[in-house]
Design an enzyme around this catalytic site. Structure first.
Site, PDB file in Angstrom:
ATOM      1  N   HIS A   1       0.936  -1.041  -0.098  1.00  0.00           N
ATOM      2  CA  HIS A   1      -0.026   0.196  -0.134  1.00  0.00           C
ATOM      3  C   HIS A   1       0.926   1.336   0.101  1.00  0.00           C
ATOM      4  O   HIS A   1       1.586   1.479   0.885  1.00  0.00           O
ATOM      5  CB  HIS A   1      -0.971  -0.100   1.326  1.00  0.00           C
TER       6      HIS A   1
HETATM    7  C1  LIG Z   1       0.382  -7.236  -4.416  1.00  0.00           C
HETATM    8  C2  LIG Z   1      -0.724  -6.257  -3.895  1.00  0.00           C
HETATM    9  C3  LIG Z   1      -1.835  -6.559  -3.238  1.00  0.00           C
HETATM   10  C4  LIG Z   1      -3.061  -5.469  -2.972  1.00  0.00           C
HETATM   11  N1  LIG Z   1      -3.805  -5.781  -2.297  1.00  0.00           N
HETATM   12  C5  LIG Z   1      -5.073  -4.755  -2.285  1.00  0.00           C
HETATM   13  C6  LIG Z   1      -6.309  -5.191  -1.640  1.00  0.00           C
HETATM   14  O1  LIG Z   1      -6.531  -6.197  -1.538  1.00  0.00           O
HETATM   15  N2  LIG Z   1      -7.009  -4.033  -1.575  1.00  0.00           N
HETATM   16  C7  LIG Z   1      -6.775  -2.602  -1.806  1.00  0.00           C
HETATM   17  O2  LIG Z   1      -7.591  -1.983  -1.753  1.00  0.00           O
HETATM   18  N3  LIG Z   1      -5.577  -2.523  -2.269  1.00  0.00           N
HETATM   19  C8  LIG Z   1      -4.658  -3.405  -2.552  1.00  0.00           C
HETATM   20  N4  LIG Z   1      -3.492  -3.121  -3.204  1.00  0.00           N
HETATM   21  C9  LIG Z   1      -3.363  -1.685  -3.430  1.00  0.00           C
HETATM   22  C10 LIG Z   1      -3.794  -1.365  -4.817  1.00  0.00           C
HETATM   23  O3  LIG Z   1      -3.550  -2.201  -6.051  1.00  0.00           O
HETATM   24  C11 LIG Z   1      -3.369   0.138  -5.198  1.00  0.00           C
HETATM   25  O4  LIG Z   1      -3.734   1.193  -4.257  1.00  0.00           O
HETATM   26  C12 LIG Z   1      -4.115   0.961  -6.322  1.00  0.00           C
HETATM   27  O5  LIG Z   1      -3.925   0.001  -7.476  1.00  0.00           O
HETATM   28  C13 LIG Z   1      -3.201   1.933  -6.795  1.00  0.00           C
HETATM   29  O6  LIG Z   1      -3.751   2.530  -7.982  1.00  0.00           O
HETATM   30  P1  LIG Z   1      -2.980   3.741  -8.742  1.00  0.00           P
HETATM   31  O7  LIG Z   1      -3.783   3.859  -9.918  1.00  0.00           O
HETATM   32  O8  LIG Z   1      -2.250   4.696  -8.091  1.00  0.00           O
HETATM   33  O9  LIG Z   1      -1.610   2.795  -9.233  1.00  0.00           O
HETATM   34  P2  LIG Z   1      -1.386   1.236 -10.077  1.00  0.00           P
HETATM   35  O10 LIG Z   1      -2.824   0.539  -9.773  1.00  0.00           O
HETATM   36  O11 LIG Z   1      -0.076   0.854  -9.582  1.00  0.00           O
HETATM   37  O12 LIG Z   1      -1.425   1.813 -11.493  1.00  0.00           O
HETATM   38  C14 LIG Z   1      -0.280   2.586 -11.949  1.00  0.00           C
HETATM   39  C15 LIG Z   1      -0.019   1.923 -13.452  1.00  0.00           C
HETATM   40  O13 LIG Z   1       0.817   3.070 -14.186  1.00  0.00           O
HETATM   41  C16 LIG Z   1       1.776   2.650 -14.986  1.00  0.00           C
HETATM   42  N5  LIG Z   1       3.014   3.412 -15.023  1.00  0.00           N
HETATM   43  C17 LIG Z   1       3.901   3.643 -14.142  1.00  0.00           C
HETATM   44  N6  LIG Z   1       4.742   4.582 -14.571  1.00  0.00           N
HETATM   45  C18 LIG Z   1       4.459   4.641 -15.848  1.00  0.00           C
HETATM   46  C19 LIG Z   1       5.061   5.302 -16.916  1.00  0.00           C
HETATM   47  N7  LIG Z   1       6.446   6.024 -16.852  1.00  0.00           N
HETATM   48  N8  LIG Z   1       4.756   5.286 -18.262  1.00  0.00           N
HETATM   49  C20 LIG Z   1       3.528   4.475 -18.558  1.00  0.00           C
HETATM   50  N9  LIG Z   1       2.709   3.853 -17.450  1.00  0.00           N
HETATM   51  C21 LIG Z   1       3.386   3.908 -16.155  1.00  0.00           C
HETATM   52  C22 LIG Z   1       2.227   1.150 -14.070  1.00  0.00           C
HETATM   53  O14 LIG Z   1       2.700   0.220 -15.019  1.00  0.00           O
HETATM   54  C23 LIG Z   1       0.739   0.920 -13.539  1.00  0.00           C
HETATM   55  O15 LIG Z   1       0.308  -0.121 -14.531  1.00  0.00           O
HETATM   56  C24 LIG Z   1      -2.524  -4.245  -3.337  1.00  0.00           C
HETATM   57  C25 LIG Z   1      -1.313  -3.869  -4.176  1.00  0.00           C
HETATM   58  C26 LIG Z   1      -0.555  -5.004  -4.382  1.00  0.00           C
HETATM   59  C27 LIG Z   1       0.574  -4.809  -5.134  1.00  0.00           C
END
Ligand SMILES: Cc1cc2nc3c(=O)[nH]c(=O)nc-3n(C[C@H](O)[C@H](O)[C@H](O)COP(=O)(O)OP(=O)(O)OC[C@H]3O[C@@H](n4cnc5c(N)ncnc54)[C@H](O)[C@@H]3O)c2cc1C
Length: 493
Positions: free
Chosen positions: A428
């Protein structure tokens, strides 16, 4: 699309969304449905759900950044993981759904001066998200690994509950046969149906700015599977746009902003939920390799929570490595083992820093003494839950840890624990570009527009002013949808 010569391909769009995870996919869907011309760029590949075993090392290889081997340096260092694929973290995570706590939303609103941030509005967006993701509890029986947490906590009289997940269950399916309703199954198809486009395997390297405006994006197209190892196959790509919305997750988003020269309150306040783990061995088979426990113990929340971790055989081996000499033999009995964690809310903060010439940012995190003490208390209480649930042996994940078979061993374990010797990790990651009108604390305004710019937005976990104390994906989605709607209202026509 046009070609600027043999090497450079050029695209144009009205709104460029960087990243397709919880923040990016929802942003793209809301904007495309409101009629905006949206192009999503995603660094990772598109991987069909079901083509990789969930929670396996193979999945880590294909869908995690750097195969899941990423670390925030500190005392102790904290291993963290990020999804790197279409759908981001939502494709690989445990799917455990928590609404943001109302008191937390209220605190953020006043402390960070976030305008128009009513918890009623956000919770009503949560209801929409619950519908869209089919959030529900497991129909029928729970897995043995889930029951262990419930049984142990019940015997101690500690508050615990089943956490609903974004899963659908085919008629008559068991607890571990759910289909995860990640972004590639929900908000991304919605965005495409409304005309949004996606370029997977495209990494944004740099946003080129002129004064307050970002003018152009420079990217590298990395063919699936090469993971940056075959520069000869890589192609340069440029994109021009009216506005850019950065949703790369809490580690990559600040690095992208810093590389564009945007540094005010960016990357200085990384907040995570640090966890410590143990493996517990029972008399019979309890391991469900491709699923996790749906129960969490909240008796000591928000400071300490307990839950179940992925327990694929490879991960069982990893959980035993801190004292392999004494624990290693247990790996052959992996079907009788399952892994559990104690997570804490952390007072400490981390820093994300883009380094010129280096692809990944440098990440550091400083746990406070209170954080380190809480980790010790958490591990001890978690071991107690395991003993109450009938574990015959507990293997705590810290260097030189003893095997725990009874309360006396538990006392020995507690006296030997030091967070400096523990395998601390987190999934997280939040708060590296906090939102709010208080410019002394915040990197963006109350709706994600980066302070000092006219067209650079953030809309992902980086915006959460603090770690929410519960699994964060629903908070990320609700805030992203709120901000995307505001964007549409302001830029209509
Ligand atoms: C193993 C694991 C288990 C988890 N379990 C839970 C759970 O059970 N419940 C819950 O609520 N949360 C959980 N989480 C947390 C949740 O997945 C995250 O809080 C959420 O996905 C964050 O969303 P985000 O859009 O900020 O980032 P992300 O979902 O990480 O998306 C970011 C995306 O941007 C892309 N990216 C990054 N840099 C670049 C770039 N320079 N160019 C192009 N693309 C790029 C990445 O490849 C990625 O696909 C978990 C996370 C993990 C890793």
């Amino acid at each position: 699309m046009s070609s600027l010569g043999p090497q450079v391909t050029h695209h144009e769009c009205e709104v460029l969304v960087v990243g397709s995870g919880a923040g990016g996919a929802t942003t793209a869907a809301v904007l495309a449905e409101a009629g905006h011309d949206v192009l999503i760029v995603e660094e990772g590949p598109w991987v069909e759900q079901g083509s990789v075993v969930p929670f396996s090392l193979d999945q880590m290889d294909q869908q995690y950044r750097s195969g899941g081997v990423t670390v925030a340096l500190g005392l102790p260092s904290i291993a963290y993981t990020e999804g790197r694929c279409a759908g981001g973290g939502t494709e690989v995570n445990s799917g455990l759904y928590w609404r943001p706590p109302e008191a937390t939303l209220e605190l953020w609103r006043s402390k960070y001066r976030i305008r128009d941030f009513s918890s009623d509005d956000l919770l009503s967006i949560c209801e929409e998200v619950e519908d869209a993701l089919s959030v529900q509890k497991v129909p029928g029986e729970h897995t043995a690994a889930s029951d262990i947490l419930r049984r142990g906590a019940d015997r101690l009289g500690w508050r615990n509950d089943e956490i609903p997940r974004w899963m659908t269950y085919p008629e008559g399916a068991g607890a571990s046969e759910g289909r995860r309703q990640s972004m590639t199954r929900t908000y991304l198809p919605r965005a495409f149906a409304a005309g949004a486009r996606i370029l997977c395997d495209h990494r944004l390297d740099r946003l080129v700015r002129s004064g307050r405006r970002a003018m152009r994006a420079e990217l590298t197209h990395i063919p699936t599977g090469s993971d940056g190892d075959s520069p000869a196959l890589e192609q340069q790509v440029t994109i021009s746009f009216r506005d850019v919305i950065v949703c790369g997750g809490a580690i990559q988003t600040p690095a992208i902003l810093q590389r564009a020269g945007l540094r005010h309150r960016v990357g200085r306040t990384l907040a995570v939920h640090p966890t410590v783990k143990l493996a517990a061995r029972f008399d019979s088979a309890v391991n469900t390799p491709d699923d996790v426990s749906v129960f969490q113990v909240k008796q000591f929340a928000p400071n300490i929570s307990f839950g179940g971790s992925a327990s694929h055989p490879g991960l069982v081996a990893l959980a035993l490595t801190d004292n392999w000499r004494d624990f290693g033999e247990a790996v052959t009995a992996w079907p009788e083992l399952a892994i559990y964690y104690a997570a804490i809310t952390s007072e400490g903060r981390g820093v994300v820093q883009a380094i010129p010439g280096v692809r990944d940012p440098l990440v550091t995190y400083r746990l406070t003494k209170r954080d380190r003490d809480l980790l010790g208390q958490g591990l001890a209480r978690l071991a107690m839950v395991m003993l109450e649930a009938g574990a015959k042996e507990v293997y705590p994940a810290f260097k030189s840890a003893p095997v725990v078979r009874n309360r006396a061993d538990l006392a020995t374990m507690t006296s030997m624990f030091s967070a400096l010797k523990a395998s601390v990790m987190t999934v997280h990651l939040c708060s590296t570009a906090p939102m709010g009108d208080d410019e002394r604390r915040c990197a963006t305004d109350s709706h994600g527009l980066v302070h000092g710019t006219d067209n650079v937005f953030v809309n992902d976990a980086a915006l959460l002013p603090e770690a929410p104390g519960v699994n964060p994906q629903a908070s990320v989605m609700a805030i992203a949808i709120r901000n995307a709607r505001r964007y549409c209202a302001e830029r209509a026509g």
